[in-house]
Enzyme design. Structure first.
Site, PDB file in Angstrom:
ATOM      1  N   HIS A 146       0.823  -1.214   0.000  1.00 34.05           N
ATOM      2  CA  HIS A 146       0.000   0.000   0.000  1.00 34.05           C
ATOM      3  C   HIS A 146       0.858   1.266   0.000  1.00 34.05           C
ATOM      4  CE1 HIS A 146      -3.282  -2.663   1.422  1.00 34.05           C
ATOM      5  NE2 HIS A 146      -2.458  -3.084   2.342  1.00 34.05           N
TER       6      HIS A 146
HETATM    7  O1  RIB Z   1      -4.549  -0.264   5.293  1.00 33.55           O
HETATM    8  C1  RIB Z   1      -3.190  -0.278   4.930  1.00 33.55           C
HETATM    9  C2  RIB Z   1      -2.429   0.772   5.660  1.00 33.55           C
HETATM   10  O2  RIB Z   1      -2.513   0.553   7.069  1.00 33.55           O
HETATM   11  C3  RIB Z   1      -0.926   0.760   5.342  1.00 33.55           C
HETATM   12  O3  RIB Z   1      -0.407   2.042   5.475  1.00 33.55           O
HETATM   13  C4  RIB Z   1      -0.375  -0.143   6.405  1.00 33.55           C
HETATM   14  O4  RIB Z   1       1.009   0.113   6.676  1.00 33.55           O
HETATM   15  C5  RIB Z   1      -1.213   0.261   7.581  1.00 33.55           C
HETATM   16  O5  RIB Z   1      -0.639   1.434   8.139  1.00 33.55           O
END
Ligand code: RIB
Ligand code: CA
Length: 322
Positions: free
Chosen positions: A243
């Protein structure tokens, strides 16, 4: 026309390492010709603030970038009770992976104050926020002029079709919905990278094995981090979702991503909808741009090319205990 922005571009990364945060940090460190990482601010999120801060320093050590200050920010959400994600990122936040290199120490300044000061001192500053938005929200409350001083804000957060921590909510928003709402309503016009985009580019076991086999630079450690991440999310899943690396990529490789203006809202009411991110793409008053499409193969190819070609800080075999 040449890009009027300063090169390399000044960038502050607000994060909660977290394995995908670590990959985003390595990606940022892999391109000194394009990015001047002016600082890392850490926040409670995936794991506690002490762990996210230690992890940011450990990744800095792996990348041999001791000059980049790490500023610890807020240890808890503005109102909510913390809900950590150590099931996904491991108890230490980095999957128990040992990283070589000197982690160094924390900068004395609080992360919120560092955000306020860097936005004042660095014209053209970009901010990539890939954890809960507590630090940025508190900075905006403390100094509303921060909203005018950030040239580009990219946020990893939200899930329009579905959540991940609840059916309605994505983790970063759910951890601190009031902070997310404060940021969305501050007039910053962020570029939002939601789960709808990040789930389009899973890192598969085959990609991880290929990275591990490379053996060069930070590839062994990056592969170990991704392998631990994939194991925690379930190897029956298509892959591990990077992500936060995608949020960084939106800043440096915008040509790979399709964005549409939308008016965002964040639900802060109690109940099953709390933390839901809503996007009205028909609004005549958009307050954000949402990534709605991407060239996933190109993104992953460029990400892994950078990870393979990244020089390591110290010879292999000098691990710092997790
Ligand atoms: O939902 C994904 C996000 O939440 C990413 O940034 C992961 O590192 C968590 O922080
Ligand atoms: Ca994160």
């Amino acid at each position: 026309m040449t890009d009027p922005r300063p090169h390399p571009r000044p960038l502050l990364i607000d994060c909660d390492p977290g394995i995908d945060d670590a990959i985003a940090l390595l990606l940022a460190f892999s391109m000194p010709e394009a990015l001047e990482v002016t600082g890392i601010t850490t926040v409670a999120g995936n794991v506690s603030l002490s762990s996210t801060s230690r992890n940011a320093m450990r990744v800095r050590g792996l990348a041999a970038r001791p000059e980049v200050p790490v500023f610890a920010g807020c240890p808890r959400p503005m109102l909510a009770q913390p809900v950590f994600a150590d099931d996904v990122h491991g108890v230490d936040g980095l999957g128990g992976v040992s990283l070589p290199g000197e982690p160094g120490g924390l900068a004395a300044r609080h992360g919120v104050d560092a955000l306020v000061e860097q936005t004042a001192d660095r014209p053209g500053l970009a901010v990539v926020a890939v954890g809960p938005l507590t630090n940025l929200a508190v900075a905006l409350v403390k100094r509303p002029e921060v909203a005018r001083r950030i040239e580009t804000l990219v946020v990893m957060g939200g899930g329009l079709a579905h959540g991940n921590i609840t059916p309605a909510a994505e983790f970063n928003v759910f951890f601190d919905p009031e902070a997310a709402r404060t940021v969305v309503e501050a007039g910053l016009r962020p570029v939002l990278v939601p789960l709808d985009a990040t789930h389009g580019a899973p890192v598969t076991a085959a990609m991880i094995d290929e990275l591990a086999a490379c053996g060069e630079g930070v590839a062994p450690e990056a592969a170990a981090l991704l392998r631990a991440y994939h194991a925690n999310v379930g190897t029956d899943r298509p892959g591990a979702y990077v992500h936060d690396a995608m949020a960084l990529a939106v800043l440096v490789w915008p040509e790979l991503f399709e964005r549409r203006p939308a008016r965002l809202q964040v639900r802060t009411d109690a109940g099953p909808e709390r933390g839901r991110t809503l996007a009205d793409f028909a609004s005549s008053e958009p307050n954000a741009e949402v990534v709605v499409g991407l060239d996933a193969p190109a993104f992953l190819a460029r990400l892994f090319e950078r990870l393979r070609g990244f020089p390591r800080s110290v010879p292999a075999g000098h691990p710092i205990p997790a």
